[in-house]
Design a protein around this motif. Sequence first.
Motif, PDB file in Angstrom:
ATOM      1  N   ASN A 197       9.251 -22.426   6.920  1.00 52.47           N
ATOM      2  CA  ASN A 197      10.130 -23.104   7.859  1.00 52.47           C
ATOM      3  C   ASN A 197      10.990 -24.193   7.015  1.00 52.47           C
ATOM      4  O   ASN A 197      10.581 -25.124   6.891  1.00 52.47           O
ATOM      5  CB  ASN A 197       9.563 -23.668   8.856  1.00 52.47           C
ATOM      6  N   LYS A 198      12.179 -23.892   6.687  1.00 49.24           N
ATOM      7  CA  LYS A 198      12.847 -24.922   6.041  1.00 49.24           C
ATOM      8  C   LYS A 198      13.524 -25.893   6.977  1.00 49.24           C
ATOM      9  O   LYS A 198      14.148 -26.653   6.457  1.00 49.24           O
ATOM     10  CB  LYS A 198      14.070 -24.057   5.088  1.00 49.24           C
ATOM     11  N   ALA A 199      13.493 -25.703   8.314  1.00 48.41           N
ATOM     12  CA  ALA A 199      14.102 -26.806   9.222  1.00 48.41           C
ATOM     13  C   ALA A 199      13.249 -27.848   9.276  1.00 48.41           C
ATOM     14  O   ALA A 199      13.558 -28.895  10.079  1.00 48.41           O
ATOM     15  CB  ALA A 199      14.175 -25.973  10.703  1.00 48.41           C
ATOM     16  N   VAL A 200      11.982 -28.123   8.855  1.00 47.21           N
ATOM     17  CA  VAL A 200      11.102 -29.005   8.933  1.00 47.21           C
ATOM     18  C   VAL A 200      10.916 -29.899   7.803  1.00 47.21           C
ATOM     19  O   VAL A 200      11.070 -29.630   6.817  1.00 47.21           O
ATOM     20  CB  VAL A 200       9.703 -28.513   9.521  1.00 47.21           C
ATOM     21  N   VAL A 201      11.137 -31.019   8.011  1.00 44.48           N
ATOM     22  CA  VAL A 201      10.961 -32.150   7.171  1.00 44.48           C
ATOM     23  C   VAL A 201       9.585 -32.417   6.673  1.00 44.48           C
ATOM     24  O   VAL A 201       8.925 -32.756   7.529  1.00 44.48           O
ATOM     25  CB  VAL A 201      11.601 -33.439   7.468  1.00 44.48           C
ATOM     26  N   ARG A 202       9.197 -31.849   5.431  1.00 47.38           N
ATOM     27  CA  ARG A 202       7.714 -32.045   5.202  1.00 47.38           C
ATOM     28  C   ARG A 202       7.257 -33.483   4.771  1.00 47.38           C
ATOM     29  O   ARG A 202       8.055 -34.196   4.171  1.00 47.38           O
ATOM     30  CB  ARG A 202       7.373 -31.054   4.026  1.00 47.38           C
ATOM     31  N   ARG A 203       6.166 -33.930   5.063  1.00 46.98           N
ATOM     32  CA  ARG A 203       5.710 -35.261   4.906  1.00 46.98           C
ATOM     33  C   ARG A 203       4.189 -35.252   5.001  1.00 46.98           C
ATOM     34  O   ARG A 203       3.592 -34.822   5.815  1.00 46.98           O
ATOM     35  CB  ARG A 203       6.131 -36.230   5.639  1.00 46.98           C
TER      36      ARG A 203
END
Length: 467
Positions: free
Chosen positions: A106-112
Amino acid sequence: MGTAADSKAVWLDDAKIRNTLESCSREDVARIRDVLEKARELKGLSPADVAVLMGISSPELLSDLYLTAKAAKEEIYGNRIVLFAPLYISNLCSNECLYCAFRKSNKAVVRRALNKEEITEETKAILRQGHKRVLMVAGEAYPGSGISYVLDAIDAIYDAREDGSSIRRVNVNLAPLSVEDFRQLKNRNIGTFQLFQETYHRETYKQVHLSGPKSDLDWRASSFDRAMLAGIDDVGMGLLYGLYDWRYETLALMQHIAHLEDRFGVGCHTISVPRIEPAVGSDMASHPPHAISDKDFLKLVAILRLAVPYTGIIMSTRENANIRSLTLELGVSQISAGSRTNPGGYKESSQFEAAQFQLGDHRTLAEVVKDLGDHGFIPSFCTGCYRLGRTGKDFMDLAKPGLIKAKCAPNALSTFEEYLLDYATDEARLAGQGAIASTLNGMEDRTRRVSENLLAKVRSGQRDVYC
């Protein structure tokens, strides 16, 4: 050491579930009344009993079910509602689960993934709300050193201080672990290990978990066996209602509980009942394949309360305030409040683009506390049982004869009084003081004396007192 059997869900019997459902496919008034009478004994229900109650459709029988569940909840838990906050430390994930925003592709989520300093700051923000118990949540992939990241995060939460206050119990929602890793987790002094199976239906499980470690149903479903072999005797189960038929899922859950009781002498400490909610980048989350209606959802909560009467039922902020309020009357005993489901969400402005799912209840902890007090509930921040070793079978040995109430009721009052003195708004304090006074008036003499003693200590300046 674990064995090969500890990674297989041999107890999950599809044919038995289907046969049970088929034998109870219609509303049978006489059988329903018999089961409700049995439920009033507070000794639990069989899968066949549960299936009978699932067949309820008439308003009169539904009302009887609700009243029976309400009475059971009040008998066991009184007016206590345990409060907690989820703390998401990471949304990194190695799985491809179609319903979840955290899925790997899912590229719509900002990973952290939060570092120790950021976890400390998140914890302090939670403490400023007044929380004393957190559920630490991580996506199913860890940066750097794997399990060490999780263990260090637990340490950071426990070590955080804000105006002399600290988190008293960390429960965890994590990916399945080996027995050895579970032992390391236990040594970090966690409370409950929580894991959601999502769905027990094998074909559905395969369809929605496309790749990653989570695609192995058996490894996931056997996690609690490994946890208990490692000495963790408080485990929390959960389903994601909406992936498959709620009736099938609930009977499979009953099989899972029965397996743990047969093997270890104790089932689960809590059951979570989330429904699928919209998640960024997931069409399935917005269009659940087997959406459960509000009517059936409320019926489900009531049935669970009667099926496993001494098990805590958790309702998250996925649901809106109205549904959460209704479920409190039917069996729910724990709720989250003031929640954020993205890493860094407490310290920073919440970003749906980094969250696991969309929240339904956006109220602050203060607003939830006021509402609970207005309705006569006692918000409880108690962690006494964990810290005194009243967990697993020891807890149930006190709960089933009704003895645990003498501990939980005073502890709930003392922790609520702490909140009212240290964090509450004037409105919440007024509502809370009324709820405390009413609760004291309804107590038997000995429990009231213990409660008043703890309350006096809190009012004199002492904190973290419990029995």
